[in-house]
Design a protein around this motif. Structure first.
Motif, mmCIF file in Angstrom:
data_model
loop_
_atom_site.group_PDB
_atom_site.id
_atom_site.type_symbol
_atom_site.label_atom_id
_atom_site.label_comp_id
_atom_site.label_asym_id
_atom_site.label_seq_id
_atom_site.Cartn_x
_atom_site.Cartn_y
_atom_site.Cartn_z
ATOM 1 N N GLU A 171 0.979 -1.209 -0.286
ATOM 2 C CA GLU A 171 -0.167 0.356 -0.257
ATOM 3 C C GLU A 171 0.837 1.534 0.208
ATOM 4 N N LEU A 172 1.993 1.366 0.071
ATOM 5 C CA LEU A 172 2.698 1.857 0.572
ATOM 6 C C LEU A 172 3.190 2.818 -1.336
ATOM 7 N N ARG A 173 2.341 2.227 -2.348
ATOM 8 C CA ARG A 173 2.540 3.423 -3.708
ATOM 9 C C ARG A 173 1.434 3.854 -3.591
ATOM 10 N N ASN A 174 1.023 3.842 -2.522
ATOM 11 C CA ASN A 174 -0.526 5.075 -3.136
ATOM 12 C C ASN A 174 -0.112 6.231 -2.223
ATOM 13 N N HIS A 175 1.217 6.512 -1.445
ATOM 14 C CA HIS A 175 1.373 6.967 0.103
ATOM 15 C C HIS A 175 2.399 7.357 -0.572
ATOM 16 N N LEU A 176 2.766 9.119 0.019
ATOM 17 C CA LEU A 176 3.534 9.945 -0.737
ATOM 18 C C LEU A 176 4.708 9.563 0.698
ATOM 19 N N CYS A 177 6.182 9.026 0.326
ATOM 20 C CA CYS A 177 6.858 8.315 0.333
ATOM 21 C C CYS A 177 8.354 9.322 0.658
ATOM 22 N N LEU A 178 8.928 9.512 1.587
ATOM 23 C CA LEU A 178 9.957 10.859 2.013
ATOM 24 C C LEU A 178 11.111 9.530 1.984
ATOM 25 N N HIS A 179 11.389 9.761 0.487
ATOM 26 C CA HIS A 179 13.127 8.501 0.686
ATOM 27 C C HIS A 179 14.851 8.817 0.411
ATOM 28 N N TYR A 180 15.279 8.786 1.791
ATOM 29 C CA TYR A 180 17.049 8.113 1.617
ATOM 30 C C TYR A 180 17.930 8.108 1.381
ATOM 31 N N THR A 181 17.928 8.599 -0.256
ATOM 32 C CA THR A 181 18.499 7.998 -1.194
ATOM 33 C C THR A 181 20.243 6.998 -0.716
ATOM 34 N N ASN A 182 20.615 6.999 0.711
ATOM 35 C CA ASN A 182 21.909 6.433 0.934
ATOM 36 C C ASN A 182 21.289 5.371 1.627
ATOM 37 N N LEU A 183 20.270 5.262 0.872
ATOM 38 C CA LEU A 183 19.491 3.412 1.635
ATOM 39 C C LEU A 183 20.418 2.310 -0.199
ATOM 40 N N ARG A 184 20.339 1.772 0.451
ATOM 41 C CA ARG A 184 20.413 0.557 -0.790
ATOM 42 C C ARG A 184 19.482 0.353 -1.499
ATOM 43 N N ALA A 231 7.734 10.931 20.909
ATOM 44 C CA ALA A 231 7.530 11.897 22.385
ATOM 45 C C ALA A 231 6.200 12.899 22.442
ATOM 46 N N GLN A 232 7.220 13.412 22.075
ATOM 47 C CA GLN A 232 6.401 15.017 21.578
ATOM 48 C C GLN A 232 4.916 14.943 20.749
ATOM 49 N N GLY A 233 4.704 14.033 20.096
ATOM 50 C CA GLY A 233 3.252 13.723 19.032
ATOM 51 C C GLY A 233 3.403 14.634 17.810
ATOM 52 N N ARG A 234 4.910 14.589 17.555
ATOM 53 C CA ARG A 234 4.761 15.481 16.256
ATOM 54 C C ARG A 234 4.889 14.190 15.387
ATOM 55 N N LEU A 235 4.918 12.996 15.797
ATOM 56 C CA LEU A 235 5.490 12.024 14.394
ATOM 57 C C LEU A 235 4.181 11.267 15.310
ATOM 58 N N VAL A 236 3.811 9.715 14.309
ATOM 59 C CA VAL A 236 3.529 8.417 14.971
ATOM 60 C C VAL A 236 3.871 7.373 14.065
ATOM 61 N N PRO A 237 4.257 6.393 14.766
ATOM 62 C CA PRO A 237 4.652 4.895 14.054
ATOM 63 C C PRO A 237 3.826 4.385 12.467
ATOM 64 N N VAL A 238 4.068 4.135 11.295
ATOM 65 C CA VAL A 238 3.135 3.608 10.673
ATOM 66 C C VAL A 238 3.580 2.457 10.326
ATOM 67 N N MET A 239 2.421 1.239 10.306
ATOM 68 C CA MET A 239 3.268 0.227 10.139
ATOM 69 C C MET A 239 3.925 -0.655 11.170
ATOM 70 N N ALA A 240 4.226 0.033 12.223
ATOM 71 C CA ALA A 240 5.095 -1.265 13.448
ATOM 72 C C ALA A 240 5.062 -2.648 13.199
ATOM 73 N N ASP A 241 3.927 -2.764 12.604
ATOM 74 C CA ASP A 241 4.409 -4.556 12.550
ATOM 75 C C ASP A 241 5.551 -5.097 11.252
ATOM 76 N N TYR A 242 5.518 -3.656 10.704
ATOM 77 C CA TYR A 242 6.847 -4.387 9.428
ATOM 78 C C TYR A 242 8.215 -3.700 9.565
ATOM 79 N N ALA A 243 7.966 -2.721 10.657
ATOM 80 C CA ALA A 243 9.534 -2.257 10.952
ATOM 81 C C ALA A 243 10.708 -3.587 10.677
ATOM 82 N N LEU A 244 11.874 -3.059 10.290
ATOM 83 C CA LEU A 244 13.047 -3.413 9.976
ATOM 84 C C LEU A 244 13.272 -4.118 11.531
ATOM 85 N N PRO A 245 14.144 -5.245 12.215
ATOM 86 C CA PRO A 245 14.504 -5.268 13.009
ATOM 87 C C PRO A 245 15.574 -4.405 13.469
ATOM 88 N N ARG A 246 16.352 -4.536 14.129
ATOM 89 C CA ARG A 246 17.488 -3.541 15.072
ATOM 90 C C ARG A 246 18.421 -3.967 14.182
#
Length: 298
Positions: free
Chosen positions: A187-200, A253-268
């Motif tokens: 479903e990310l294909r239908n969302h605005l994604c902010l991409h970090y270009t240093n990712l492989r 912590a301040q509520g400016r951001l919230v987690p999205v799809m927490a179950d799909y977050a990468l392992p550490r």
């Protein structure tokens, strides 16, 4: 003694020119003026009775005698450095320069207080910290060590693990209210994604799906190699960002951001200090490696 020290400086100047390719770069490396560097080489050539370097307006190239001389003195200087650093390492107060590289936000948000403690603990070490999100080349860029977030690829490097960092998807409450929250990676294909270009991987995000890591294709609404810029856009409601937790912990912590799809977050992912296996471990670097080995960042 003065003549001996000047001879050593001249040899180091010549070696630096051979390795850097110019008088200006060599002078900066050894901490003298360009004119002083040129004079030392002229004096060295006069003492040897032969020209070591050919100078033109565009380049500095070694003569045959210069090439041969450099091959001989490189080993001598390396052994001298090893002997000097061996004495320094045995002392209680390591000293000398130490050049470190680190990702910008990791250094500012996680490592900065530890750098301050290191300075207090080792006041005779001259610390030079370069903040850059790209993966530095230790040899080419003259680093003694760099901090890297993520898996290591270069087997020629030695590494000290610092801790593991959590990677997560985040968005602003306003973005979620307006666009909804994706329930699965596709479903990310239908969302605005902010991409970090240093990712492989071009235009893909690594996400956990069960026990596997999958690379989800996205169409970035905005791309940058700077994580802080992407964090600001996410806070401003411009899209979803994939980011290390340390970069957005205060925003969460301040509520400016919230987690999205927490179950799909990468392992550490691991965070390491890496250094070259081919380079002499100076007393300053040995002190830093000992220092980070005593940190508890988890």
């Amino acid at each position: 003694m003065t003549e001996f020290m000047m001879d050593i400086k001249a040899l180091r100047s010549f070696a630096a020119i051979m390795e850097e390719g110019s008088f200006a770069a060599a002078a900066r490396r050894i901490g003298v003026s360009k004119s002083m560097c040129s004079k030392m080489i002229a004096d060295l050539e006069a003492d040897l009775g032969t020209r070591l370097l050919t100078r033109t307006t565009r380049a500095v190239t070694p003569t045959a005698a210069g090439q041969s001389f450099y091959a001989e003195i490189s080993d001598i200087l390396a052994r001298l450095d090893a002997a000097t650093e061996g004495v320094r390492a045995a002392s209680k107060r390591p000293s000398g320069p130490l050049k470190l590289g680190a990702p910008v936000q990791y250094a500012l948000r996680v490592f900065q207080p530890h750098l301050m403690r290191f300075m207090e603990e080792y006041p005779d070490i001259q610390l030079d910290v370069v903040l850059d999100d790209s993966r530095a080349d230790l040899t080419r860029d003259g680093f003694d060590a760099v901090i890297r977030v993520g898996s290591l690829e270069d087997s020629a490097l030695l590494a000290r693990r610092l801790h593991d960092a959590r990677i997560m998807l985040v968005a602003s409450p306003g973005y979620v209210a307006q666009h909804g929250s994706p329930a699965r990676p596709s479903e990310l294909r239908n969302h605005l994604c902010l991409h970090y270009t240093n990712l492989r991987g071009p235009g893909t995000w690594p996400l956990r799906q069960g026990d596997e890591v999958v690379y989800q294709k996205i169409t970035p609404a905005f791309s940058s190699n700077n994580g802080e810029l992407l964090r600001g856009l996410a806070v401003g409601g411009k899209g979803i960002a994939l980011t290390p937790e340390f970069q957005v912990a205060e925003d969460l912590a301040q509520g400016r951001l919230v987690p999205v799809m927490a179950d799909y977050a990468l392992p550490r992912v691991p965070v390491h200090v890496v250094y070259s296996s081919r380079k002499l471990v100076t007393a300053a670097l040995a002190a830093f490696l000992d220092f980070v080995g005593r940190l508890h960042l988890d």
